[in-house]
Every structure is written in structure tokens, then in C-alpha cells.
Design an enzyme around this catalytic site. Structure first.
Site, short mmCIF file in Angstrom:
data_model
loop_
_atom_site.label_atom_id
_atom_site.label_comp_id
_atom_site.label_asym_id
_atom_site.label_seq_id
_atom_site.Cartn_x
_atom_site.Cartn_y
_atom_site.Cartn_z
CB CYS A 81 -0.96 0.00 1.19
SG CYS A 81 -2.15 -1.35 1.14
CG HIS A 94 -3.08 3.70 1.81
ND1 HIS A 94 -3.57 3.27 0.60
CD2 HIS A 94 -3.15 2.63 2.65
CE1 HIS A 94 -3.93 2.00 0.71
NE2 HIS A 94 -3.69 1.59 1.94
CG ASN A 103 -6.41 -0.72 1.10
OD1 ASN A 103 -5.75 -0.28 0.17
ND2 ASN A 103 -5.85 -1.21 2.20
#
Length: 331
Positions: free
Chosen positions: A115, A255, A285
Site C-alpha cells: 500500500c 492512503h 483500499n
């Protein structure tokens, strides 16, 4: 230095299929309310069986190149960040994506930072451009996370979505159109907090076999606590290093992992609501794609304009983390 690295353009792409929280109730002990309360997610996009990460990435990449007023042949380097590559080990998704763009005989490689992938991409592109080695670098966060999810695991499968974001990093002589600063870090001692196991098959030379399913695994509570603690320190460090305060930042684009993580960082640093870009509620996500997708949404909504200063941060498997201060230099 004769020039700085500059974010010249940004684009994104998501699959057409929307998957709402309630759909998980068909096969999991969960509900729309349970998911949204704990994550902030309402829906996400999933690619179809034929689509791969490179297919999502190439659509975003084409638009990013066009928005930078370039052609694919003007690109000197292609770098892709993904935790869901088209192939297990080789070729890289960057090579596949380059071919789909019609780019030949130019370097291309992948970055594996989960990520945090987009922050790592910025770091690499900034270094290559400011060294003078390359003029135009295409960076792409492309994820088909649905391909590595265990849909029996309520703790992970509800969190992720598919999508891609792409940017062209070029040159500028103006500091306030530059990728001002990027800091990245990692600590492999926590690698078992967030990982995708690899299945081992017996060979004539090694009888060992591990029938582990190749799905993403996560220690959710541990990751949450470390993410908040680490990101707070990281963001404070990069602001202090550059003699900046939260109010100097036009947009805070974290993020998009979990609304609670974003909210904890936002409240601690006292960012105003209008400074924070949120897309987790509709995309979930999307790993390495989440920051460029959020940047693109802000641009397309008119919230991000040339010269605006963005603060980016991310945390992911590895464990990896990083932050960046970026002036929007293009379009």
C-alpha cells in the site's frame, strides 16, 4: 540543480462493477452497518475475470500521458507498483503494461511495497528525473486486489477494491511545481503482520510441501495500531523538515485504507475537513492505486489546481511506510 522533478499529470481508472457491502452478507457473517462503522467503506469496484492489473493500469496510463501532452514514445521509463501482478514472478507488470502502450526498448520494472507503493514510485521517479538520467517517467499504481483475497476471511475481503492511478513525472525549473520531498522507510521485522503466502510444491530435490492458500493475510489490530503511530510520526517529520505546518498544505491525501486511520491522523495534526481527500467510502483500499486515484478525483472535482501543495502518506505490507510533499505541476 538545473531542474526539479514535477508531477505533470494524473489519471485513474476503475472497473465498472460496483460491489456494495450488503452483497457480502450472502456468504459472510457481516452487514452493511458492521463494515461501514469499522472501515468507512460503503462499496468498492471489482474487475472481471478477464481483466488484469495491467489492463486497469494501461487505461489510466494512456490518459495520464495524454494529459501531459506527450505520446507513449516520449516516456523514458515505466515503473509499476502492485501487490497483485499479472504474473507470479515474471514478466513484470510494468513490462506488460509498456507493451500495451506500444512502448518498446525502454526500461520497465515493478516495485513491491504494497500500500506504500505510490510513495515509493514517487521516490524512484524523483531520483531518476533529478539525476538527469530520464526526462519523462510514467508511474502507475495498478491493483486487482480481488485476485488475492480470501472471500472466507471477513477481516480482509471486505476492505479491498480494484483500480489504477497513473502519473507522468517530468521536469520543471520552479520549486513550487516540484515533487518537493519524499521519505520512505520499512521494517521487515513486522513482515508477518501483512503478507501473501507462497505455496511450495515438492520437487525431486526437496520433498517439502506447504499447501498454503495464496491469499492476503493480515493481523488487523496490530496493523491498525502501528499504522497510526508510524504515520503520525512520519507526517510530523516531513513537515518539520520542510519548515511547514498543516495549514500550509492545500490537500492532505492519505492512503485510503480505513477511515479510522485517516481520522486519527487528521485529528492529531488538526487538518480541516476541506483539506482532506477521502475516497475510501466508494473504492475501499486499492493499495498502491489509492493515492493517485484520490489525487485524480480531487483534480477532476476542481479541488486540486496547478501549484497546490499536497501532503501524501501511506503504510503497507513489509512493513513499509512513507510520505511526500508534492506541488501539483501540471495540466
Amino acid at each position: 540543480m538545473e531542474f526539479y522533478a514535477s508531477l505533470k499529470s494524473i489519471a485513474m481508472h476503475v472497473p465498472s462493477e460496483r460491489v456494495k457491502n450488503a452483497e457480502f452478507q450472502q456468504f459472510l457473517d457481516t452487514s452493511d452497518e458492521w463494515i461501514e462503522k469499522r472501515t468507512g467503506i460503503k462499496e468498492r469496484r471489482f474487475a472481471n475475470d478477464e481483466e488484469k492489473s495491467s489492463d486497469l493500469g494501461v487505461i489510466a496510463a494512456k490518459q495520464a500521458i495524454e494529459r501531459a501532452h506527450l505520446t507513449p514514445q516520449d516516456i523514458d521509463l515505466v515503473v509499476v507498483a502492485t501487490l497483485s501482478p499479472d504474473f507470479l514472478a515474471m514478466p513484470s507488470t510494468a513490462c506488460v503494461l509498456s507493451a500495451k502502450l506500444g512502448i518498446e526498448n525502454k526500461p520497465a520494472f515493478d516495485i513491491s511495497a504494497a500500500c506504500t507503493g505510490f510513495i515509493y514510485l514517487l521516490s524512484v521517479a524523483k531520483a531518476y528525473v533529478e539525476s538527469g538520467m530520464y526526462e519523462n517517467v510514467l508511474i502507475v499504481g495498478a491493483e486487482k486486489t480481488s485476485s488475492v483475497l480470501d472471500f472466507k476471511d471477513r477481516g480482509t475481503c471486505i476492505l479491498f477494491g480494484d483500480g489504477a492511478g497513473a502519473c507522468v513525472i517530468g521536469r520543471t525549473k520552479r520549486l513550487k511545481e516540484s515533487v518537493l520531498d519524499v521519505q520512505i522507510s520499512a521494517n521487515g521485522n513486522f513482515s508477518n503482520y501483512l503478507y501473501t503466502p507462497r505455496t511450495l510444491k515438492p520437487t525431486p530435490f526437496n520433498a517439502k510441501e506447504e499447501a498454503l492458500e495464496p491469499f492476503l493475510r493480515m493481523k488487523g489490530n496490530e496493523v491498525f495500531k502501528l499504522a497510526v503511530k508510524t504515520l503520525l510520526k512520519d507526517v510530523e517529520t516531513i513537515l518539520e523538515k520542510n519548515a511547514l505546518k498543516p495549514e500550509d498544505v492545500r490537500l492532505f491525501i492519505p492512503h485510503q485504507a480505513n477511515f479510522r486511520i485517516i481520522q486519527a491522523v487528521r485529528e492529531h495534526l488538526d487538518f480541516k475537513d476541506e483539506q482532506v481527500v477521502l475516497t475510501v467510502h466508494k473504492y475501499g483500499n486499492t493499495s498502491a492505486a489509492s493515492i493517485p486515484m484520490a489525487m485524480c478525483e480531487a483534480y477532476e472535482e476542481g479541488r486540486l489546481k496547478k501549484g497546490d501543495l499536497m501532503l501524501l502518506d501511506a503504510f503497507g505490507g513489509g512493513l513499509t511506510w512513507g510520505s511526500a510533499l508534492v506541488y501539483f505541476g501540471g495540466i
